[in-house]
Design an enzyme around this catalytic site. Sequence first.
Site, PDB file in Angstrom:
ATOM      1  N   LYS A  26     -61.014  37.112 -23.462  1.00  0.00           N
ATOM      2  CA  LYS A  26     -59.970  36.985 -24.494  1.00  0.00           C
ATOM      3  C   LYS A  26     -59.195  38.289 -24.645  1.00  0.00           C
ATOM      4  O   LYS A  26     -57.961  38.292 -24.712  1.00  0.00           O
ATOM      5  CB  LYS A  26     -60.632  36.580 -25.821  1.00  0.00           C
ATOM      6  CG  LYS A  26     -59.677  36.386 -26.973  1.00  0.00           C
ATOM      7  CD  LYS A  26     -60.273  35.475 -28.031  1.00  0.00           C
ATOM      8  CE  LYS A  26     -61.281  36.169 -28.913  1.00  0.00           C
ATOM      9  NZ  LYS A  26     -60.705  37.191 -29.796  1.00  0.00           N
ATOM     10  N   SER A  27     -59.905  39.411 -24.697  1.00  0.00           N
ATOM     11  CA  SER A  27     -59.226  40.704 -24.890  1.00  0.00           C
ATOM     12  C   SER A  27     -58.268  40.993 -23.732  1.00  0.00           C
ATOM     13  O   SER A  27     -57.135  41.430 -23.935  1.00  0.00           O
ATOM     14  CB  SER A  27     -60.262  41.838 -24.950  1.00  0.00           C
ATOM     15  OG  SER A  27     -61.065  41.694 -26.076  1.00  0.00           O
ATOM     16  N   ARG A 127     -57.607  39.038 -43.545  1.00  0.00           N
ATOM     17  CA  ARG A 127     -58.137  40.216 -42.844  1.00  0.00           C
ATOM     18  C   ARG A 127     -57.241  41.439 -43.037  1.00  0.00           C
ATOM     19  O   ARG A 127     -56.021  41.320 -43.174  1.00  0.00           O
ATOM     20  CB  ARG A 127     -58.326  39.884 -41.352  1.00  0.00           C
ATOM     21  CG  ARG A 127     -59.312  38.748 -41.182  1.00  0.00           C
ATOM     22  CD  ARG A 127     -59.520  38.384 -39.738  1.00  0.00           C
ATOM     23  NE  ARG A 127     -60.127  39.461 -38.981  1.00  0.00           N
ATOM     24  CZ  ARG A 127     -60.298  39.453 -37.674  1.00  0.00           C
ATOM     25  NH1 ARG A 127     -59.888  38.407 -36.972  1.00  0.00           N
ATOM     26  NH2 ARG A 127     -60.863  40.462 -37.061  1.00  0.00           N
ATOM     27  N   ASP A 325     -68.984  41.474 -31.270  1.00  0.00           N
ATOM     28  CA  ASP A 325     -68.770  40.035 -31.472  1.00  0.00           C
ATOM     29  C   ASP A 325     -70.040  39.217 -31.215  1.00  0.00           C
ATOM     30  O   ASP A 325     -70.031  37.998 -31.386  1.00  0.00           O
ATOM     31  CB  ASP A 325     -67.652  39.542 -30.541  1.00  0.00           C
ATOM     32  CG  ASP A 325     -66.302  40.127 -30.950  1.00  0.00           C
ATOM     33  OD1 ASP A 325     -66.126  40.471 -32.139  1.00  0.00           O
ATOM     34  OD2 ASP A 325     -65.417  40.240 -30.080  1.00  0.00           O
ATOM     35  N   ARG A 356     -69.061  37.796 -41.462  1.00  0.00           N
ATOM     36  CA  ARG A 356     -70.115  37.280 -40.569  1.00  0.00           C
ATOM     37  C   ARG A 356     -71.520  37.613 -41.053  1.00  0.00           C
ATOM     38  O   ARG A 356     -72.469  36.903 -40.705  1.00  0.00           O
ATOM     39  CB  ARG A 356     -69.897  37.798 -39.138  1.00  0.00           C
ATOM     40  CG  ARG A 356     -68.739  37.091 -38.481  1.00  0.00           C
ATOM     41  CD  ARG A 356     -68.556  37.452 -37.027  1.00  0.00           C
ATOM     42  NE  ARG A 356     -67.493  36.614 -36.472  1.00  0.00           N
ATOM     43  CZ  ARG A 356     -66.789  36.904 -35.391  1.00  0.00           C
ATOM     44  NH1 ARG A 356     -67.034  38.029 -34.725  1.00  0.00           N
ATOM     45  NH2 ARG A 356     -65.866  36.083 -34.961  1.00  0.00           N
ATOM     46  N   ARG A 400     -67.091  32.079 -33.602  1.00  0.00           N
ATOM     47  CA  ARG A 400     -68.402  32.610 -33.150  1.00  0.00           C
ATOM     48  C   ARG A 400     -69.545  32.133 -34.056  1.00  0.00           C
ATOM     49  O   ARG A 400     -70.681  31.983 -33.604  1.00  0.00           O
ATOM     50  CB  ARG A 400     -68.348  34.124 -33.037  1.00  0.00           C
ATOM     51  CG  ARG A 400     -67.310  34.560 -32.000  1.00  0.00           C
ATOM     52  CD  ARG A 400     -67.537  35.927 -31.429  1.00  0.00           C
ATOM     53  NE  ARG A 400     -66.309  36.414 -30.837  1.00  0.00           N
ATOM     54  CZ  ARG A 400     -65.876  36.117 -29.599  1.00  0.00           C
ATOM     55  NH1 ARG A 400     -66.585  35.348 -28.810  1.00  0.00           N
ATOM     56  NH2 ARG A 400     -64.736  36.612 -29.147  1.00  0.00           N
TER      57      ARG A 400
HETATM   58  C1  S3P Z   1     -61.035  43.113 -29.838  1.00  0.00           C
HETATM   59  C2  S3P Z   1     -61.677  44.102 -30.510  1.00  0.00           C
HETATM   60  C3  S3P Z   1     -62.739  43.847 -31.496  1.00  0.00           C
HETATM   61  C4  S3P Z   1     -63.332  42.457 -31.369  1.00  0.00           C
HETATM   62  C5  S3P Z   1     -62.270  41.409 -31.205  1.00  0.00           C
HETATM   63  C6  S3P Z   1     -61.413  41.688 -29.983  1.00  0.00           C
HETATM   64  C7  S3P Z   1     -59.948  43.462 -28.910  1.00  0.00           C
HETATM   65  O1  S3P Z   1     -62.186  43.984 -32.787  1.00  0.00           O
HETATM   66  O2  S3P Z   1     -64.125  42.166 -32.495  1.00  0.00           O
HETATM   67  O3  S3P Z   1     -62.862  40.122 -31.069  1.00  0.00           O
HETATM   68  O4  S3P Z   1     -59.556  42.630 -28.078  1.00  0.00           O
HETATM   69  O5  S3P Z   1     -59.462  44.605 -29.012  1.00  0.00           O
HETATM   70  P1  S3P Z   1     -61.975  45.448 -33.455  1.00  0.00           P
HETATM   71  O6  S3P Z   1     -61.149  46.214 -32.539  1.00  0.00           O
HETATM   72  O7  S3P Z   1     -61.330  45.164 -34.769  1.00  0.00           O
HETATM   73  O8  S3P Z   1     -63.359  45.967 -33.596  1.00  0.00           O
END
Ligand code: S3P
Length: 447
Positions: A26-27, A127, A325, A356, A400
């Site tokens: 996803k990232s 958020r 996550d 969570r 999740r």
């Molecule tokens: C992500 C960073 C994380 C993660 C999120 C995806 C990203 O969040 O929890 O699911 O793609 O950069 P944070 O950067 O807020 O910790």
Amino acid sequence: MNHPTRAVIARPLTPFTGTARVPGDKSISHRTLILGALTVGETTVEGLLEGEDVLATASAIRLLGAHVERDACGVWRINGCGISGLKEADDVLDLGNAGTGVRLLCGVAAGHPFTTFLCGDRSLSRRPMSRVIEPLEEMGARFLCRSGGRLPLAVTGGDPLLPLHHELQVPSAQVKSAVLLAGLHAPGTTTVVEKAPLRDHTERLLHAFGASLEIMPGVNGQRSISIAGHPELVPVDIHVPGDPSSAAFLIGLGAALPGAALTVRHVGINPTRTGFFETLRDMGANLGFINRREMAGEPVADIAVEGTVLKGIEVPPERAPSMIDEYPVLAAIAATAEGRTVMRGLAELRVKESDRLAAVAAGLAANGVRVDEERDGLVVHGVAGRPPGGGCVAVNLDHRIAMAFLVMGLLSHDGVAIDDTGAIDTSFPGFTRLLEGLGAEFGEWTG
Ligand code: S3P
């Protein structure tokens, strides 16, 4: 984005043997689309995650003027507009449930001298966005938002945008990435300092797209990442590896079900993402990375696991960023372990897609597992075998939480129900179908 809600119960699963693949990371998928939109020429992607979060980012960059085409499942082309070349959108960018999408796009919008409106679903609107708003305002962008720095918001890009030296106040790769993406639009050098390594997909992709990036290690694991403004990005062909955070649900299930043997192929094993797999090993899991290789600047492997009764452990808090996550699924698995599993240093989990820590504590308690909820952590008292189950868990738009409790249901005596499967499409479309292929059974939950 409104998905159909459906309540289902995951029934106890018997040990299985199998091979599986999980959807793209996803990232990396969000970042590839966004960097493609900032590049002149055609970026091609294979293995793009077609979850709702990433589709929302694709729609957003389309509204900002990028040409985005889907050729086949996971195969996409992006023709971007170059640095500072995007246009004012005709509509509000609706990022749905996607925290990564909205925060990274704030960084991009900060670099364009027009006003961009961003909104999201009920979960995303709760958020905190101040963590990106503050540094981007220092760079010269202007924001209007609801109280507490919450969506919907409007951002007017800096004209000009100024470079920044920013020390991250929260351990967030999204904030790091938003500032680096804004830095592409500022003259001179923008630097972000992280106290401990956070996921570094933005840096790896920026490098692949030809940006000029310098990464300097500092004391106690600190790193400064500096980016030179106004580069000319070059299009690339990206092959997105499988998401380790999605693989975690399958690998965790296989690890905690004695007699199971599972291989998940083609998973990203970037060291900033592998804390969950290290933790499983510490709990006694028999787990290995095989066929290691590199793709698009990211390490990839097949992950093989054999099931056993795991041991409860204290998870080192400094490991949190590399498995942030994965705590919901870890908690679900810890319920089957022998002894207590202690997880601390997790204040960030209170501001994810849901709170969570509260959601996991409530879900475990509803299914007969003793759990202590702390301000920034959880202690799960494992039952050394199948936990009772029998309860229904409120998902609250958190993909999740939904998947973690389905996994717990498969590992339980009486099954576990969740009140909404729709949220799963955020990151893992096809999750229940894939598990059914491994022998899992899901039924309608009628309460
Ligand atoms: C992500 C960073 C994380 C993660 C999120 C995806 C990203 O969040 O929890 O699911 O793609 O950069 P944070 O950067 O807020 O910790």
